[in-house]
Design a protein around this motif. Sequence first.
Motif, PDB file in Angstrom:
ATOM      1  N   GLY A 199       0.821  -1.212   0.000  1.00 13.16           N
ATOM      2  CA  GLY A 199       0.000   0.000   0.000  1.00 13.16           C
ATOM      3  C   GLY A 199       0.850   1.254   0.000  1.00 13.16           C
ATOM      4  O   GLY A 199       0.556   2.228  -0.716  1.00 13.16           O
ATOM      5  N   PHE A 200       1.918   1.236   0.780  1.00 14.86           N
ATOM      6  CA  PHE A 200       2.837   2.378   0.835  1.00 14.86           C
ATOM      7  C   PHE A 200       3.528   2.586  -0.513  1.00 14.86           C
ATOM      8  O   PHE A 200       3.506   3.683  -1.087  1.00 14.86           O
ATOM      9  N   PHE A 237      -5.493  -3.355   5.153  1.00 12.17           N
ATOM     10  CA  PHE A 237      -4.039  -3.385   5.294  1.00 12.17           C
ATOM     11  C   PHE A 237      -3.385  -2.559   4.189  1.00 12.17           C
ATOM     12  O   PHE A 237      -2.458  -1.784   4.441  1.00 12.17           O
ATOM     13  N   PHE A 238      -3.858  -2.730   2.978  1.00 11.38           N
ATOM     14  CA  PHE A 238      -3.302  -1.990   1.845  1.00 11.38           C
ATOM     15  C   PHE A 238      -3.534  -0.484   2.028  1.00 11.38           C
ATOM     16  O   PHE A 238      -2.613   0.324   1.840  1.00 11.38           O
ATOM     17  N   LEU A 239      -4.750  -0.116   2.401  1.00 14.44           N
ATOM     18  CA  LEU A 239      -5.061   1.308   2.560  1.00 14.44           C
ATOM     19  C   LEU A 239      -4.384   1.902   3.792  1.00 14.44           C
ATOM     20  O   LEU A 239      -4.100   3.101   3.832  1.00 14.44           O
ATOM     21  N   GLY A 240      -4.108   1.065   4.793  1.00 12.87           N
ATOM     22  CA  GLY A 240      -3.326   1.545   5.928  1.00 12.87           C
ATOM     23  C   GLY A 240      -1.935   1.947   5.495  1.00 12.87           C
ATOM     24  O   GLY A 240      -1.397   2.975   5.926  1.00 12.87           O
ATOM     25  N   GLY A 241      -1.332   1.129   4.612  1.00 16.76           N
ATOM     26  CA  GLY A 241      -0.031   1.493   4.059  1.00 16.76           C
ATOM     27  C   GLY A 241      -0.102   2.727   3.192  1.00 16.76           C
ATOM     28  O   GLY A 241       0.808   3.574   3.204  1.00 16.76           O
ATOM     29  N   ALA A 242      -1.191   2.864   2.411  1.00 17.49           N
ATOM     30  CA  ALA A 242      -1.378   4.045   1.567  1.00 17.49           C
ATOM     31  C   ALA A 242      -1.479   5.305   2.425  1.00 17.49           C
ATOM     32  O   ALA A 242      -0.883   6.353   2.100  1.00 17.49           O
ATOM     33  N   LEU A 281      -3.854  -7.918  19.522  1.00 18.25           N
ATOM     34  CA  LEU A 281      -4.103  -8.837  20.633  1.00 18.25           C
ATOM     35  C   LEU A 281      -5.388  -8.518  21.391  1.00 18.25           C
ATOM     36  O   LEU A 281      -6.035  -9.427  21.919  1.00 18.25           O
ATOM     37  N   LEU A 282      -5.760  -7.248  21.454  1.00 15.39           N
ATOM     38  CA  LEU A 282      -6.865  -6.847  22.316  1.00 15.39           C
ATOM     39  C   LEU A 282      -8.216  -6.769  21.615  1.00 15.39           C
ATOM     40  O   LEU A 282      -9.255  -6.843  22.265  1.00 15.39           O
ATOM     41  N   ILE A 283      -8.192  -6.617  20.285  1.00 16.39           N
ATOM     42  CA  ILE A 283      -9.463  -6.457  19.562  1.00 16.39           C
ATOM     43  C   ILE A 283      -9.669  -7.640  18.632  1.00 16.39           C
ATOM     44  O   ILE A 283      -8.995  -7.751  17.602  1.00 16.39           O
ATOM     45  N   PRO A 284     -10.569  -8.544  18.964  1.00 11.34           N
ATOM     46  CA  PRO A 284     -10.812  -9.692  18.080  1.00 11.34           C
ATOM     47  C   PRO A 284     -11.560  -9.282  16.819  1.00 11.34           C
ATOM     48  O   PRO A 284     -12.354  -8.339  16.821  1.00 11.34           O
ATOM     49  N   GLY A 285     -11.268  -9.980  15.730  1.00 12.79           N
ATOM     50  CA  GLY A 285     -12.036  -9.780  14.505  1.00 12.79           C
ATOM     51  C   GLY A 285     -11.487  -8.719  13.579  1.00 12.79           C
ATOM     52  O   GLY A 285     -11.271  -8.986  12.399  1.00 12.79           O
ATOM     53  N   TRP A 286     -11.259  -7.520  14.095  1.00 10.30           N
ATOM     54  CA  TRP A 286     -10.818  -6.436  13.213  1.00 10.30           C
ATOM     55  C   TRP A 286      -9.686  -5.591  13.794  1.00 10.30           C
ATOM     56  O   TRP A 286      -9.315  -4.570  13.226  1.00 10.30           O
ATOM     57  N   GLY A 287      -9.089  -6.071  14.877  1.00  9.08           N
ATOM     58  CA  GLY A 287      -7.966  -5.332  15.462  1.00  9.08           C
ATOM     59  C   GLY A 287      -6.777  -5.269  14.523  1.00  9.08           C
ATOM     60  O   GLY A 287      -6.064  -4.260  14.478  1.00  9.08           O
ATOM     61  N   GLY A 288      -6.549  -6.348  13.772  1.00 13.21           N
ATOM     62  CA  GLY A 288      -5.444  -6.344  12.813  1.00 13.21           C
ATOM     63  C   GLY A 288      -5.620  -5.299  11.744  1.00 13.21           C
ATOM     64  O   GLY A 288      -4.683  -4.567  11.397  1.00 13.21           O
ATOM     65  N   GLN A 289      -6.835  -5.213  11.207  1.00 13.92           N
ATOM     66  CA  GLN A 289      -7.114  -4.204  10.175  1.00 13.92           C
ATOM     67  C   GLN A 289      -6.949  -2.793  10.750  1.00 13.92           C
ATOM     68  O   GLN A 289      -6.385  -1.909  10.094  1.00 13.92           O
ATOM     69  N   MET A 290      -7.419  -2.593  11.962  1.00 12.26           N
ATOM     70  CA  MET A 290      -7.301  -1.284  12.591  1.00 12.26           C
ATOM     71  C   MET A 290      -5.841  -0.929  12.843  1.00 12.26           C
ATOM     72  O   MET A 290      -5.457   0.250  12.831  1.00 12.26           O
ATOM     73  N   SER A 291      -5.016  -1.944  13.034  1.00 14.05           N
ATOM     74  CA  SER A 291      -3.607  -1.697  13.359  1.00 14.05           C
ATOM     75  C   SER A 291      -2.764  -1.365  12.135  1.00 14.05           C
ATOM     76  O   SER A 291      -1.596  -0.984  12.280  1.00 14.05           O
ATOM     77  N   SER A 292      -3.303  -1.524  10.934  1.00 15.40           N
ATOM     78  CA  SER A 292      -2.472  -1.497   9.730  1.00 15.40           C
ATOM     79  C   SER A 292      -1.668  -0.219   9.527  1.00 15.40           C
ATOM     80  O   SER A 292      -0.495  -0.306   9.115  1.00 15.40           O
ATOM     81  N   PRO A 293      -2.186   0.996   9.786  1.00 12.38           N
ATOM     82  CA  PRO A 293      -1.300   2.171   9.626  1.00 12.38           C
ATOM     83  C   PRO A 293      -0.114   2.129  10.595  1.00 12.38           C
ATOM     84  O   PRO A 293       1.004   2.502  10.222  1.00 12.38           O
ATOM     85  N   PHE A 294      -0.359   1.678  11.824  1.00 17.27           N
ATOM     86  CA  PHE A 294       0.724   1.590  12.808  1.00 17.27           C
ATOM     87  C   PHE A 294       1.712   0.497  12.416  1.00 17.27           C
ATOM     88  O   PHE A 294       2.933   0.664  12.539  1.00 17.27           O
ATOM     89  N   LEU A 331       6.985  -1.112  10.389  1.00 16.51           N
ATOM     90  CA  LEU A 331       7.784  -1.918   9.471  1.00 16.51           C
ATOM     91  C   LEU A 331       8.659  -1.030   8.583  1.00 16.51           C
ATOM     92  O   LEU A 331       9.820  -1.370   8.300  1.00 16.51           O
ATOM     93  N   LEU A 332       8.115   0.078   8.156  1.00 20.29           N
ATOM     94  CA  LEU A 332       8.892   0.994   7.314  1.00 20.29           C
ATOM     95  C   LEU A 332      10.053   1.602   8.103  1.00 20.29           C
ATOM     96  O   LEU A 332      11.164   1.761   7.568  1.00 20.29           O
ATOM     97  N   TRP A 333       9.815   1.918   9.370  1.00 23.66           N
ATOM     98  CA  TRP A 333      10.926   2.411  10.187  1.00 23.66           C
ATOM     99  C   TRP A 333      11.999   1.338  10.321  1.00 23.66           C
ATOM    100  O   TRP A 333      13.199   1.613  10.148  1.00 23.66           O
ATOM    101  N   LEU A 334      11.582   0.095  10.611  1.00 17.52           N
ATOM    102  CA  LEU A 334      12.556  -0.988  10.723  1.00 17.52           C
ATOM    103  C   LEU A 334      13.351  -1.158   9.431  1.00 17.52           C
ATOM    104  O   LEU A 334      14.568  -1.369   9.455  1.00 17.52           O
ATOM    105  N   SER A 335      12.671  -1.034   8.306  1.00 15.54           N
ATOM    106  CA  SER A 335      13.359  -1.197   7.019  1.00 15.54           C
ATOM    107  C   SER A 335      14.351  -0.078   6.751  1.00 15.54           C
ATOM    108  O   SER A 335      15.244  -0.223   5.911  1.00 15.54           O
ATOM    109  N   SER A 336      14.202   1.040   7.465  1.00 14.66           N
ATOM    110  CA  SER A 336      15.126   2.159   7.270  1.00 14.66           C
ATOM    111  C   SER A 336      16.363   2.051   8.147  1.00 14.66           C
ATOM    112  O   SER A 336      17.339   2.779   7.934  1.00 14.66           O
ATOM    113  N   VAL A 337      16.348   1.131   9.120  1.00  9.65           N
ATOM    114  CA  VAL A 337      17.496   1.016  10.029  1.00  9.65           C
ATOM    115  C   VAL A 337      18.152  -0.363   9.976  1.00  9.65           C
ATOM    116  O   VAL A 337      19.317  -0.506  10.365  1.00  9.65           O
TER     117      VAL A 337
END
Length: 361
Positions: free
Chosen positions: A65-66, A223-228, A256-269, A274-280
């Motif tokens: 997405g990014f 997930f894709f739009l979180g990266g965008a 871990l705390l939100i079942p069902g859609w917590g992963g989708q909600m986490s996508s921008p974070f 991951l992008l920060w990790l890839s920069s270091v």
Amino acid sequence: MSPRAVLRGTPFPYRSNSLNLFRLILAATVLVAHSFYTTGNGVGPHIRGENLGGWAVAGFFVLSGFLITRSRLRTSAGDYLLHRIVRIFPAFVVCLIVTALVFGPVAALVQYGSLEGYLQTPVTPLQFVWSNITLYMNEYTIGSTLSDVPYPGVWNGSLWTLFYEFLCYVMVWLLGALVWFRRSPILAVLAFGLVTAAHALNPLVAAAGLDGSFLLFLKLAPFFLGGALVYFVIERAGINALIGVICLLIAGGLILLIPGWGGQMSSPFLAYGLLWLSSVVPQPRWVAANDVSYGFYIYAWPIQQLLALAGAGFDGGVLAFVVYNVLAVVLTFACAWISWMTVERPAMTRIRRRQTAVRVA
């Protein structure tokens, strides 16, 4: 030091990051996750009902997405779409053909000792290629091959995600035609919020008659739009180590705390972290110059199935399972390297040269 100075970002290093390495690691994670299924060793570790391969695919989507949003906003609509088609379709079609005309016959010979009936038994090799050629996986079997493995009949259980990834490409292609999307992150925020809310309300969406493929799209599109969305943030504010760490912690907490859609909600974070990790995190030069992650992803499953057909990893022991995975990684990497050198890189080089020639003319 002032809080503003602590939170000040630096430009993202587009030419010196380790995204190739990260995507290769994600592809290898998918392989390991699938190895539990292909060897009959259960379903493997799960987090909030999703196996490690599913979370690796989420990582793929946030990074795509990014990068894809950046590509859309830096190229014309025609060039963008052509690049996306050339990047995904040639290697995909070759993988289908190799599976039907190389892997399938090998499996038939191992199982039955001959190729009698291989070309005629439905689903025939040509039917397998033709029915899946649009990226949407309609057929997973070829004749009666792979009937004796723990995950019978399925020649490639990974390719189904590519259809939804390409739908995300098209979505960004359409959004990129809007001036509002190009000038402000607000539309990206709205799009991310809309698809995430729709995924969270899956029962209502299904009750409205939009189920099956549409629900899978709603699962992956956030997930894709979180990266965008994070692309706009990093372009304006750069990337910051402290924020990167905090984002990874927030992403983990939401998952871990939100079942069902917590992963989708986490996508921008997750994307920012991951992008920060890839920069270091450094990556080897040969990985930086050769993006074999796509080939690794599309060839892993059939290689794993052939190894399972040969009896690898069957006894349930830890050592056999480890050896199975090592063999799968080595053989899959060989296929990925061949795909990169003979199909993917030549196709992209050719189209870039042609577009350069057209601009010069």
